[in-house]
Design a protein around this motif. Structure first.
Motif, PDB file in Angstrom:
ATOM      1  N   ALA A   1      30.184  40.894  38.486  1.00 14.68           N
ATOM      2  CA  ALA A   1      29.036  40.271  39.148  1.00 14.68           C
ATOM      3  C   ALA A   1      29.466  39.123  40.051  1.00 14.68           C
ATOM      4  O   ALA A   1      28.935  38.957  41.150  1.00 14.68           O
ATOM      5  CB  ALA A   1      28.030  39.767  38.118  1.00 14.68           C
ATOM      6  N   SER A   2      30.434  38.322  39.597  1.00 15.00           N
ATOM      7  CA  SER A   2      30.864  37.186  40.415  1.00 15.00           C
ATOM      8  C   SER A   2      32.184  36.626  39.914  1.00 15.00           C
ATOM      9  O   SER A   2      32.567  36.828  38.759  1.00 15.00           O
ATOM     10  CB  SER A   2      29.808  36.069  40.400  1.00 15.00           C
ATOM     11  N   SER A   3      32.872  35.947  40.815  1.00 15.15           N
ATOM     12  CA  SER A   3      33.994  35.091  40.434  1.00 15.15           C
ATOM     13  C   SER A   3      33.556  33.682  40.794  1.00 15.15           C
ATOM     14  O   SER A   3      33.417  33.348  41.969  1.00 15.15           O
ATOM     15  CB  SER A   3      35.275  35.486  41.174  1.00 15.15           C
ATOM     16  N   GLU A   4      33.275  32.882  39.771  1.00 21.38           N
ATOM     17  CA  GLU A   4      32.608  31.604  39.992  1.00 21.38           C
ATOM     18  C   GLU A   4      33.521  30.557  40.616  1.00 21.38           C
ATOM     19  O   GLU A   4      33.108  29.762  41.442  1.00 21.38           O
ATOM     20  CB  GLU A   4      32.049  31.093  38.661  1.00 21.38           C
ATOM     21  N   ARG A   5      34.782  30.536  40.200  1.00 17.89           N
ATOM     22  CA  ARG A   5      35.692  29.518  40.716  1.00 17.89           C
ATOM     23  C   ARG A   5      37.124  29.985  40.510  1.00 17.89           C
ATOM     24  O   ARG A   5      37.458  30.542  39.470  1.00 17.89           O
ATOM     25  CB  ARG A   5      35.471  28.190  39.995  1.00 17.89           C
ATOM     26  N   ILE A   6      37.962  29.750  41.520  1.00 15.63           N
ATOM     27  CA  ILE A   6      39.376  30.093  41.427  1.00 15.63           C
ATOM     28  C   ILE A   6      40.179  28.891  41.902  1.00 15.63           C
ATOM     29  O   ILE A   6      39.978  28.406  43.021  1.00 15.63           O
ATOM     30  CB  ILE A   6      39.726  31.326  42.280  1.00 15.63           C
ATOM     31  N   ASP A   7      41.047  28.397  41.053  1.00 21.09           N
ATOM     32  CA  ASP A   7      41.897  27.262  41.402  1.00 21.09           C
ATOM     33  C   ASP A   7      43.353  27.704  41.368  1.00 21.09           C
ATOM     34  O   ASP A   7      43.855  28.132  40.325  1.00 21.09           O
ATOM     35  CB  ASP A   7      41.689  26.106  40.416  1.00 21.09           C
ATOM     36  N   PHE A   8      44.035  27.602  42.513  1.00 21.50           N
ATOM     37  CA  PHE A   8      45.459  27.894  42.591  1.00 21.50           C
ATOM     38  C   PHE A   8      46.214  26.567  42.505  1.00 21.50           C
ATOM     39  O   PHE A   8      46.020  25.678  43.335  1.00 21.50           O
ATOM     40  CB  PHE A   8      45.795  28.616  43.895  1.00 21.50           C
ATOM     41  N   THR A   9      47.062  26.437  41.496  1.00 23.83           N
ATOM     42  CA  THR A   9      47.736  25.160  41.255  1.00 23.83           C
ATOM     43  C   THR A   9      49.223  25.177  41.578  1.00 23.83           C
ATOM     44  O   THR A   9      49.826  24.121  41.742  1.00 23.83           O
ATOM     45  CB  THR A   9      47.558  24.739  39.787  1.00 23.83           C
ATOM     46  N   ALA A  10      49.840  26.360  41.659  1.00 24.99           N
ATOM     47  CA  ALA A  10      51.271  26.441  41.955  1.00 24.99           C
ATOM     48  C   ALA A  10      51.591  27.826  42.501  1.00 24.99           C
ATOM     49  O   ALA A  10      50.949  28.813  42.118  1.00 24.99           O
ATOM     50  CB  ALA A  10      52.109  26.168  40.701  1.00 24.99           C
ATOM     51  N   PRO A  11      52.581  27.931  43.407  1.00 19.37           N
ATOM     52  CA  PRO A  11      52.972  29.246  43.928  1.00 19.37           C
ATOM     53  C   PRO A  11      53.789  30.029  42.908  1.00 19.37           C
ATOM     54  O   PRO A  11      54.387  29.456  41.993  1.00 19.37           O
ATOM     55  CB  PRO A  11      53.808  28.896  45.159  1.00 19.37           C
ATOM     56  N   ILE A  12      53.816  31.351  43.086  1.00 18.58           N
ATOM     57  CA  ILE A  12      54.597  32.238  42.223  1.00 18.58           C
ATOM     58  C   ILE A  12      55.587  32.976  43.106  1.00 18.58           C
ATOM     59  O   ILE A  12      55.199  33.658  44.057  1.00 18.58           O
ATOM     60  CB  ILE A  12      53.691  33.237  41.486  1.00 18.58           C
ATOM     61  N   GLY A  13      56.867  32.839  42.802  1.00 22.08           N
ATOM     62  CA  GLY A  13      57.898  33.398  43.654  1.00 22.08           C
ATOM     63  C   GLY A  13      58.216  34.852  43.358  1.00 22.08           C
ATOM     64  O   GLY A  13      57.943  35.373  42.272  1.00 22.08           O
ATOM     65  N   GLU A  14      58.802  35.508  44.347  1.00 21.95           N
ATOM     66  CA  GLU A  14      59.279  36.884  44.180  1.00 21.95           C
ATOM     67  C   GLU A  14      60.299  36.933  43.041  1.00 21.95           C
ATOM     68  O   GLU A  14      61.178  36.082  42.940  1.00 21.95           O
ATOM     69  CB  GLU A  14      59.926  37.353  45.481  1.00 21.95           C
ATOM     70  N   GLY A  15      60.155  37.924  42.159  1.00 18.46           N
ATOM     71  CA  GLY A  15      61.056  38.067  41.027  1.00 18.46           C
ATOM     72  C   GLY A  15      60.591  37.360  39.777  1.00 18.46           C
ATOM     73  O   GLY A  15      61.173  37.549  38.702  1.00 18.46           O
ATOM     74  N   ASP A  16      59.532  36.542  39.885  1.00 17.03           N
ATOM     75  CA  ASP A  16      58.986  35.891  38.697  1.00 17.03           C
ATOM     76  C   ASP A  16      58.153  36.886  37.896  1.00 17.03           C
ATOM     77  O   ASP A  16      57.624  37.861  38.433  1.00 17.03           O
ATOM     78  CB  ASP A  16      58.094  34.705  39.076  1.00 17.03           C
TER      79      ASP A  16
END
Length: 221
Positions: free
Chosen positions: A149-164
Motif C-alpha cells: 500500500a505504501s512506503s512511509e519513510r526511507i532513510d539512507f544512512t550509509a553507502p553499500i559497496g560492490e562486493g559487500d
C-alpha cells in the motif's frame, strides 16, 4: 545455492573463498511459481584451508505456510592464500548463536550490475530488496494475499559497496484490521573484516485483499 554457500563460508572464515566442488545435490521436490523459497547454509566441516557447507532449499506456500524440502547439497570452498587469509580457519562453533524468533533475515550479495558510477548499490535496488523482505515478513504473519500500500519513510544512512554482503532485517511492528506494518533495516557487511554498518531503514504498509482485490480482514492465528 552456491551463493549461499559462499556467504556462509565467508562469514565463518573471513577469507577470500572459491568454490572447489559440489557433491550429492539431491532434488527432492519442485518449487512452484508464487512460492517463497528459503535457502540456508551451515558449516558442517572445517579443515585447515577449506570448508564444507550444507545448503538446503525449502519452498513455502505463502498463504497456508506449508513447507517442503526441495533441494539439499554440499559445497566445498577453499580459502585463497594471500595477505587477507589467516590460516588455519576458525574451528566449527559448538553452540551457534540462536536468531530471535519473529524477525525475518535475508542476505544478498552486491554485484557489479547493481552499482552506480560511484561503485555503490543503487537506491532502487536497495528499495527492491527491502520491499521483498517486508512482503515476506508480512505474509508469514498474516497468511493472506497481500499487496503493497505504501512506503512511509526511507532513510539512507550509509553507502553499500560492490562486493559487500547486505543483510535485511524485517520486523512486523503493527497489525490492523486489514493492514500490516513492517520496519526493515538494511545492514552492509564487509566479508573479509566482518565490519558492519547500518545503511538504511524503511517502513512499509501492506494490505490484505480478497479475490476481487478489495481490502479484507486479517485472520491471525
Amino acid at each position: 545455492m552456491d551463493k549461499v554457500a559462499f556467504l556462509a563460508a565467508s562469514r565463518h572464515g573471513r577469507a577470500p573463498f572459491v568454490t572447489a566442488s559440489s557433491k550429492k545435490i539431491d532434488f527432492a521436490a519442485p518449487a512452484f511459481e508464487g512460492e517463497m523459497v528459503e535457502v540456508t547454509g551451515r558449516v558442517v566441516r572445517v579443515g585447515t584451508s577449506s570448508l564444507e557447507i550444507e545448503v538446503e532449499l525449502i519452498a513455502e506456500a505463502p498463504v497456508s505456510g506449508e513447507r517442503r524440502l526441495c533441494t539439499r547439497g554440499r559445497f566445498t570452498l577453499v580459502a585463497r592464500k594471500g595477505p587477507d587469509t589467516l590460516l588455519p580457519l576458525p574451528p566449527l562453533a559448538l553452540n551457534p548463536t540462536a536468531k530471535p524468533e519473529g524477525v525475518l533475515r535475508l542476505a544478498e550479495m552486491v554485484f557489479p550490475g547493481q552499482t552506480n558510477h560511484y561503485g555503490t548499490l543503487y537506491g532502487g535496488d536497495a528499495l527492491r530488496m527491502m520491499g521483498k523482505a517486508a512482503f515476506i515478513a508480512a505474509t508469514r504473519r498474516a497468511r493472506a494475499v497481500l499487496v503493497m500500500a505504501s512506503s512511509e519513510r526511507i532513510d539512507f544512512t550509509a553507502p553499500i559497496g560492490e562486493g559487500d554482503m547486505v543483510e535485511l532485517v524485517a520486523d512486523v511492528t503493527k497489525t490492523g484490521r486489514s493492514s500490516i506494518h513492517v520496519t526493515v533495516e538494511l545492514w552492509s557487511e564487509a566479508l573479509l573484516s566482518g565490519a558492519r554498518r547500518h545503511a538504511a531503514t524503511a517502513r512499509f504498509t501492506l494490505v490484505a485483499v480478497d479475490a476481487e482485490g478489495r481490502p479484507t480482514a486479517i485472520q491471525l492465528a
